[in-house]
Design a protein around this motif. Structure first.
Motif, PDB file in Angstrom:
ATOM      1  N   SER A 132     111.207   6.854  31.119  1.00 42.63           N
ATOM      2  CA  SER A 132     112.303   6.039  30.615  1.00 42.63           C
ATOM      3  C   SER A 132     112.212   5.921  29.112  1.00 42.63           C
ATOM      4  O   SER A 132     111.136   5.966  28.537  1.00 42.63           O
ATOM      5  N   ASP A 133     113.356   5.768  28.533  1.00 42.90           N
ATOM      6  CA  ASP A 133     113.459   5.533  27.105  1.00 42.90           C
ATOM      7  C   ASP A 133     112.783   6.600  26.247  1.00 42.90           C
ATOM      8  O   ASP A 133     112.170   6.284  25.235  1.00 42.90           O
ATOM      9  N   VAL A 134     112.882   7.863  26.670  1.00 40.40           N
ATOM     10  CA  VAL A 134     112.437   8.953  25.817  1.00 40.40           C
ATOM     11  C   VAL A 134     113.561   9.149  24.807  1.00 40.40           C
ATOM     12  O   VAL A 134     114.691   9.453  25.172  1.00 40.40           O
ATOM     13  N   ASP A 135     113.269   8.930  23.536  1.00 34.97           N
ATOM     14  CA  ASP A 135     114.295   8.994  22.498  1.00 34.97           C
ATOM     15  C   ASP A 135     114.604  10.458  22.175  1.00 34.97           C
ATOM     16  O   ASP A 135     113.969  11.086  21.333  1.00 34.97           O
ATOM     17  N   VAL A 136     115.582  10.990  22.878  1.00 37.16           N
ATOM     18  CA  VAL A 136     115.943  12.401  22.774  1.00 37.16           C
ATOM     19  C   VAL A 136     116.365  12.748  21.348  1.00 37.16           C
ATOM     20  O   VAL A 136     115.927  13.756  20.793  1.00 37.16           O
ATOM     21  N   GLU A 137     117.191  11.916  20.746  1.00 36.83           N
ATOM     22  CA  GLU A 137     117.662  12.192  19.392  1.00 36.83           C
ATOM     23  C   GLU A 137     116.499  12.250  18.400  1.00 36.83           C
ATOM     24  O   GLU A 137     116.431  13.155  17.567  1.00 36.83           O
ATOM     25  N   LYS A 169     127.393  18.921  26.315  1.00 38.66           N
ATOM     26  CA  LYS A 169     127.630  17.549  26.791  1.00 38.66           C
ATOM     27  C   LYS A 169     126.954  17.308  28.137  1.00 38.66           C
ATOM     28  O   LYS A 169     126.350  16.263  28.366  1.00 38.66           O
ATOM     29  N   ALA A 170     127.029  18.290  29.032  1.00 41.88           N
ATOM     30  CA  ALA A 170     126.419  18.148  30.356  1.00 41.88           C
ATOM     31  C   ALA A 170     124.903  18.034  30.257  1.00 41.88           C
ATOM     32  O   ALA A 170     124.285  17.230  30.959  1.00 41.88           O
ATOM     33  N   VAL A 171     124.291  18.820  29.382  1.00 44.70           N
ATOM     34  CA  VAL A 171     122.836  18.740  29.186  1.00 44.70           C
ATOM     35  C   VAL A 171     122.465  17.360  28.667  1.00 44.70           C
ATOM     36  O   VAL A 171     121.515  16.736  29.165  1.00 44.70           O
ATOM     37  N   MET A 172     123.201  16.855  27.703  1.00 45.91           N
ATOM     38  CA  MET A 172     122.899  15.534  27.154  1.00 45.91           C
ATOM     39  C   MET A 172     123.080  14.441  28.214  1.00 45.91           C
ATOM     40  O   MET A 172     122.262  13.519  28.301  1.00 45.91           O
ATOM     41  N   GLY A 229     116.266   9.851  29.573  1.00 48.42           N
ATOM     42  CA  GLY A 229     116.308  10.013  28.126  1.00 48.42           C
ATOM     43  C   GLY A 229     117.257   9.024  27.481  1.00 48.42           C
ATOM     44  O   GLY A 229     118.266   8.644  28.060  1.00 48.42           O
ATOM     45  N   LYS A 230     116.899   8.601  26.295  1.00 45.38           N
ATOM     46  CA  LYS A 230     117.765   7.729  25.505  1.00 45.38           C
ATOM     47  C   LYS A 230     118.589   8.646  24.605  1.00 45.38           C
ATOM     48  O   LYS A 230     118.070   9.254  23.673  1.00 45.38           O
ATOM     49  N   VAL A 231     119.882   8.773  24.943  1.00 39.96           N
ATOM     50  CA  VAL A 231     120.777   9.701  24.246  1.00 39.96           C
ATOM     51  C   VAL A 231     121.952   8.915  23.693  1.00 39.96           C
ATOM     52  O   VAL A 231     122.610   8.186  24.444  1.00 39.96           O
ATOM     53  N   PRO A 232     122.247   9.053  22.397  1.00 43.64           N
ATOM     54  CA  PRO A 232     123.394   8.336  21.827  1.00 43.64           C
ATOM     55  C   PRO A 232     124.700   8.740  22.519  1.00 43.64           C
ATOM     56  O   PRO A 232     124.875   9.899  22.908  1.00 43.64           O
ATOM     57  N   ALA A 233     125.603   7.792  22.660  1.00 49.16           N
ATOM     58  CA  ALA A 233     126.874   8.024  23.353  1.00 49.16           C
ATOM     59  C   ALA A 233     127.672   9.173  22.738  1.00 49.16           C
ATOM     60  O   ALA A 233     128.332   9.924  23.462  1.00 49.16           O
ATOM     61  N   ASP A 234     127.600   9.341  21.417  1.00 51.92           N
ATOM     62  CA  ASP A 234     128.386  10.404  20.796  1.00 51.92           C
ATOM     63  C   ASP A 234     127.900  11.807  21.189  1.00 51.92           C
ATOM     64  O   ASP A 234     128.628  12.777  21.008  1.00 51.92           O
ATOM     65  N   LEU A 235     126.712  11.914  21.753  1.00 53.21           N
ATOM     66  CA  LEU A 235     126.215  13.217  22.213  1.00 53.21           C
ATOM     67  C   LEU A 235     126.541  13.487  23.680  1.00 53.21           C
ATOM     68  O   LEU A 235     126.377  14.609  24.153  1.00 53.21           O
ATOM     69  N   THR A 236     127.003  12.465  24.388  1.00 57.93           N
ATOM     70  CA  THR A 236     127.288  12.647  25.818  1.00 57.93           C
ATOM     71  C   THR A 236     128.769  12.642  26.133  1.00 57.93           C
ATOM     72  O   THR A 236     129.172  13.052  27.207  1.00 57.93           O
ATOM     73  N   ASP A 237     129.612  12.162  25.215  1.00 55.49           N
ATOM     74  CA  ASP A 237     131.057  12.062  25.473  1.00 55.49           C
ATOM     75  C   ASP A 237     131.817  13.217  24.886  1.00 55.49           C
ATOM     76  O   ASP A 237     131.489  13.788  23.917  1.00 55.49           O
TER      77      ASP A 237
END
Length: 138
Positions: free
Chosen positions: A53-58, A119-122, A130-138
């Motif tokens: 949990s909370d692996v900071d991907v960015e 987007k799908a990978v993120m 993973g902790k992924v910012p919303a702008d990388l998933t939308d």
């Protein structure tokens, strides 16, 4: 191993390995026989996978990009993301990744496919802890 599995392992590193259940060892069995129920409950806890949990991907990818020695646009490009992680970014691998993640469009390496893949990978990284910012998933 799946292409996404390689991506996840490259980012999550040792934390992903820690989530795998450990095989019980002979010494754990001997201790369990000697100590009894207390050790039994400890062995069960040791075999339970720890959540990732909370692996900071960015942060991880930004640090890797700083060390890369080349300008890779991993924030928007699936090809650059795969290159950054040392994973073959060939069309064949991207087609395999697209199939794994459920892409239903043409597997032709188009911009549409590549954007969808990124987007799908993120989103999958986020779904796997993973902790992924919303702008990388939308």
């Amino acid at each position: 191993m799946s292409i996404f599995g390689k991506i996840k392992d490259a980012i999550f590193g040792k934390k992903a390995e820690a989530a795998e259940p450990a095989a019980p060892s002979a010494s754990a069995s001997a201790i369990g026989a000697a100590v009894g129920a207390a050790t039994s409950s400890m062995a069960t806890a040791a075999e339970t996978p720890a959540p990732i949990s909370d692996v900071d991907v960015e942060a991880i990818l930004s640090a890797e990009a700083a060390k890369a020695g080349q300008d890779l646009n991993w924030r928007t490009s699936i090809v650059d993301l795969m290159k950054l992680l040392g994973i073959d970014s060939s069309l064949a691998n991207r087609k395999e990744l697209a199939t794994e993640l459920g892409y239903t469009g043409a597997l032709d390496g188009s911009a549409e496919m590549n954007i969808w893949l990124h987007k799908a990978v993120m989103r999958e990284l986020a779904a796997n802890g993973g902790k992924v910012p919303a702008d990388l998933t939308d």
